[in-house]
Design a protein around this motif. Sequence first.
Motif, PDB file in Angstrom:
ATOM      1  N   THR A 148      -9.461   8.022  -4.432  1.00 13.45           N
ATOM      2  CA  THR A 148      -9.023   7.727  -2.963  1.00 13.45           C
ATOM      3  C   THR A 148      -7.399   7.541  -3.107  1.00 13.45           C
ATOM      4  O   THR A 148      -6.833   7.591  -4.173  1.00 13.45           O
ATOM      5  CB  THR A 148      -9.603   6.122  -2.505  1.00 13.45           C
ATOM      6  OG1 THR A 148      -8.560   5.281  -3.147  1.00 13.45           O
ATOM      7  CG2 THR A 148     -10.792   6.126  -2.784  1.00 13.45           C
ATOM      8  N   TYR A 170      -5.483   5.124  -1.933  1.00 13.66           N
ATOM      9  CA  TYR A 170      -5.299   3.907  -1.906  1.00 13.66           C
ATOM     10  C   TYR A 170      -4.903   3.193  -3.016  1.00 13.66           C
ATOM     11  O   TYR A 170      -5.475   3.434  -4.028  1.00 13.66           O
ATOM     12  CB  TYR A 170      -6.462   3.202  -0.854  1.00 13.66           C
ATOM     13  CG  TYR A 170      -6.775   3.883   0.377  1.00 13.66           C
ATOM     14  CD1 TYR A 170      -5.847   4.165   1.487  1.00 13.66           C
ATOM     15  CD2 TYR A 170      -8.208   4.251   0.405  1.00 13.66           C
ATOM     16  CE1 TYR A 170      -6.230   4.684   2.486  1.00 13.66           C
ATOM     17  CE2 TYR A 170      -8.328   5.053   1.487  1.00 13.66           C
ATOM     18  CZ  TYR A 170      -7.639   5.324   2.593  1.00 13.66           C
ATOM     19  OH  TYR A 170      -7.872   5.788   3.768  1.00 13.66           O
ATOM     20  N   GLN A 171      -3.959   2.206  -3.008  1.00 11.24           N
ATOM     21  CA  GLN A 171      -3.468   1.278  -3.995  1.00 11.24           C
ATOM     22  C   GLN A 171      -3.998  -0.028  -3.677  1.00 11.24           C
ATOM     23  O   GLN A 171      -3.683  -1.073  -4.396  1.00 11.24           O
ATOM     24  CB  GLN A 171      -1.953   1.604  -4.242  1.00 11.24           C
ATOM     25  CG  GLN A 171      -1.773   2.976  -4.824  1.00 11.24           C
ATOM     26  CD  GLN A 171      -0.188   3.152  -5.530  1.00 11.24           C
ATOM     27  OE1 GLN A 171       0.256   1.943  -5.714  1.00 11.24           O
ATOM     28  NE2 GLN A 171       0.108   4.297  -5.473  1.00 11.24           N
ATOM     29  N   GLU A 172      -4.274  -0.519  -2.384  1.00 11.86           N
ATOM     30  CA  GLU A 172      -4.678  -1.522  -2.221  1.00 11.86           C
ATOM     31  C   GLU A 172      -5.821  -1.444  -1.318  1.00 11.86           C
ATOM     32  O   GLU A 172      -5.881  -0.564  -0.142  1.00 11.86           O
ATOM     33  CB  GLU A 172      -3.670  -2.727  -1.173  1.00 11.86           C
ATOM     34  CG  GLU A 172      -4.289  -3.721  -0.853  1.00 11.86           C
ATOM     35  CD  GLU A 172      -3.309  -4.509   0.312  1.00 11.86           C
ATOM     36  OE1 GLU A 172      -3.315  -5.588   0.615  1.00 11.86           O
ATOM     37  OE2 GLU A 172      -2.531  -3.693   0.758  1.00 11.86           O
ATOM     38  N   ILE A 173      -7.074  -2.445  -1.563  1.00  8.86           N
ATOM     39  CA  ILE A 173      -8.305  -2.065  -0.905  1.00  8.86           C
ATOM     40  C   ILE A 173      -8.649  -3.788  -0.645  1.00  8.86           C
ATOM     41  O   ILE A 173      -8.972  -4.352  -1.454  1.00  8.86           O
ATOM     42  CB  ILE A 173      -9.402  -1.287  -1.542  1.00  8.86           C
ATOM     43  CG1 ILE A 173      -8.915  -0.030  -1.897  1.00  8.86           C
ATOM     44  CG2 ILE A 173     -10.708  -1.499  -0.760  1.00  8.86           C
ATOM     45  CD1 ILE A 173     -10.076   0.830  -2.749  1.00  8.86           C
ATOM     46  N   GLY A 199      -7.832   0.468   3.607  1.00  9.84           N
ATOM     47  CA  GLY A 199      -6.939   0.564   2.303  1.00  9.84           C
ATOM     48  C   GLY A 199      -5.475   0.935   3.069  1.00  9.84           C
ATOM     49  O   GLY A 199      -5.218   1.326   3.863  1.00  9.84           O
ATOM     50  N   GLY A 200      -4.648   0.859   1.843  1.00  6.24           N
ATOM     51  CA  GLY A 200      -3.170   1.296   2.057  1.00  6.24           C
ATOM     52  C   GLY A 200      -2.627   1.663   0.800  1.00  6.24           C
ATOM     53  O   GLY A 200      -3.137   1.527  -0.091  1.00  6.24           O
ATOM     54  N   ALA A 201      -1.476   2.203   0.982  1.00  2.00           N
ATOM     55  CA  ALA A 201      -0.724   2.556  -0.126  1.00  2.00           C
ATOM     56  C   ALA A 201       0.687   2.745   0.424  1.00  2.00           C
ATOM     57  O   ALA A 201       1.094   2.398   1.165  1.00  2.00           O
ATOM     58  CB  ALA A 201      -1.113   3.910  -0.608  1.00  2.00           C
ATOM     59  N   ILE A 212       1.077   4.900   3.100  1.00  5.74           N
ATOM     60  CA  ILE A 212      -0.141   4.634   3.885  1.00  5.74           C
ATOM     61  C   ILE A 212       0.009   3.219   4.424  1.00  5.74           C
ATOM     62  O   ILE A 212      -0.437   2.441   3.692  1.00  5.74           O
ATOM     63  CB  ILE A 212      -1.518   5.139   3.259  1.00  5.74           C
ATOM     64  CG1 ILE A 212      -1.264   6.480   2.883  1.00  5.74           C
ATOM     65  CG2 ILE A 212      -2.675   4.891   4.151  1.00  5.74           C
ATOM     66  CD1 ILE A 212      -2.460   6.706   1.759  1.00  5.74           C
ATOM     67  N   LEU A 257      -1.980   0.195   6.469  1.00  2.00           N
ATOM     68  CA  LEU A 257      -3.386  -0.184   6.378  1.00  2.00           C
ATOM     69  C   LEU A 257      -4.193   0.534   7.184  1.00  2.00           C
ATOM     70  O   LEU A 257      -4.121   0.746   8.673  1.00  2.00           O
ATOM     71  CB  LEU A 257      -3.589  -1.477   6.715  1.00  2.00           C
ATOM     72  CG  LEU A 257      -4.949  -2.409   6.252  1.00  2.00           C
ATOM     73  CD1 LEU A 257      -5.144  -2.380   4.513  1.00  2.00           C
ATOM     74  CD2 LEU A 257      -5.052  -3.574   6.434  1.00  2.00           C
ATOM     75  N   THR A 274       1.396  -1.555  -0.351  1.00  2.00           N
ATOM     76  CA  THR A 274       0.864  -0.988   1.038  1.00  2.00           C
ATOM     77  C   THR A 274       1.936  -0.874   1.602  1.00  2.00           C
ATOM     78  O   THR A 274       3.093  -2.201   1.881  1.00  2.00           O
ATOM     79  CB  THR A 274      -0.209  -1.525   1.749  1.00  2.00           C
ATOM     80  OG1 THR A 274      -1.310  -1.626   1.045  1.00  2.00           O
ATOM     81  CG2 THR A 274      -0.550  -1.138   3.254  1.00  2.00           C
TER      82      THR A 274
END
Length: 646
Positions: free
Chosen positions: A314, A316-319, A333-335, A338, A340, A421
Amino acid sequence: MTVATSKQPAPCGAWTSSITAAVVAAGATPLSQLAVDGGSVYWLEGRASEAGRSTLMGGQGTARAELTPLPFNVRSRVHEYGGGAYAVAGGQVFFSHHGDNRLYRVGADGQPVAVTAEGERRYADFVIDAPRQRLVGIREDHSSGAQYPDNTVCAIGFDGSETVLVDGNDFYAAPRLSPDGAHLAWLCWDHPRMPWEGTELWLADVAADGSLVNGRLIAGGAQESICQPEWSPDGVLHFVSDRSGWWNLYRYEHGVVHPLCPREAEFGGPQWTFGGSLYGFSSPDEIVCTYIEAGVSRLARLALRGGELAPIATPYQEIRELRVEGSLVALLGGAPTIALELACIDLSTNQCTVLARSIERLPEGVYLSVPQAVSYPSAGGRTSHAFHYPPCNAHYAPLAGELPPLIVIGHGGPTGMAASTLKLAIQFWTSRGFAVLDVNYGGSTGFGRAYRDLLKGQWGVVDVEDCVAGARHLAEQGLVDPQRLLIRGSSAGGLTVLSALAFHDVFKAGACYYGVSDLKGLDADSHKFESHYNQYLIAPPERADTVYRERSPIHHTDKLRHPMIFFQGLDDKVVPPQQSESMVEALRARRLPVAYLTLEGEGHGFRKAESVICTLEAELYFYLSVFGVPIPAGLQPVAIENLGDA
């Protein structure tokens, strides 16, 4: 063809950026509390234009529909922090309305119909028991007039009847029915523990009349934190426990607890709110899960019998949340680039579809700073962790030989975690030439139980030391200007700011938003959920007064020596204005530079767009003035007392 452009040298802090205070104030649409049912995805969406209410959305593919029209606000107030505010199964939808705390059912015509009676009861974390025509959830009863409400596991009939199923503990969470409806699992804990300190997992049989029999404790205790009990499709109970020192996945089968995937990673998180989910079942033989390693979330498939963990790619680095139904995976998800967003992944094709975004129009990438995860030595020989955001602006560069000023931020909670994120409030600073260090100090989640327990009895010490050490680390690496180190924070983070400036001589200025300066005042204002939290964070009752005085900055104002700016809502009942005013008077008496902005109609946390704009711009003006950086045109001046005396 790419045309090279040269950057204009300008003092750090004075760069212009399209990420204005107004852009930050416009903020992001809150997205939370996912569910999947029959191929449809459900979630809560905040509506800033409608007094901040949360509405329930549902959809399949790219289609979406609002299920709770004005004036309904889908929110629970159990434990004050809420969560678990709705349930959906078989197309039936029930939710808690913040306006009156009653439960409602969405009727066939789409209109909500009240289920529970008016009164002083609140509900959360409920599941639908369709064969028995009832919900099973957490009830918080405030009707007795006692200091604290009574919490129970309760059955709420579709006809509005209520039957207590489990009582006697201070707190309950996560009642979960087995697929055949024959068993109920739940969590409970008692004062003075918080749920990330120690919880118990209980299991009972459901009798023919719907009552519970043969209740037994199957896992947990005072030193073991359990979260998210879930049943597999074939009726096997699973849960997350930190018994190994890490929140890992376990299976309870035939009276025995089996580890599924031992790993120095966090498959769970702190239960500040109800209904959190970080794993789900794609089949009786497979779990889809998210876990945190080194502060970064990863997504994977876990074979239940073999224990193999296969990554799912994915961006994303935060789920934050994860729901699974067959091959459908829904997550928030966020990065770093990106904001959220709500994404759906089809496991059969690996296709990812974004269903909702918290920010529809992101700032230009040329203004976005991508953080680097850093670990560094701190006091007592421990290692601390943070995200370092360097300045980023495609149009500007520092002056020759100039190093950027650094703003250090400590997250709230304090049992929480900083993630990478995209946050506009951080990019506001980095796009103007500031570096930012977002610190996961000792006590943060995401790094195992031992790291989380570093804050036990040490709030106001370890968090401050780790912020100080982080600033020194970046300065020693030649990444920031050691003479322009700043610290900012709000509420509990304000305590970190004040303590850093009172007890250490590293930061050259600070910004305190409605900050805690008197720890004793927190006990007087606390609600039931947090009423004993300070026993863990600071000291047991017999030592509290002495330690509170030692650590409360309000009793050590003689040690302050650097400029500060304070922001305070005049309607704040959690941290009343007197706490800020006492600190301001102390700086005035010492003839230190100080600015104080009060906001009418604001309480604990600023919600008005004009308040966010005013305070951000004032904070920027303050820093530039303290460091003698030219003030950009259009930035409104702020009255700073004693600046000429510094």
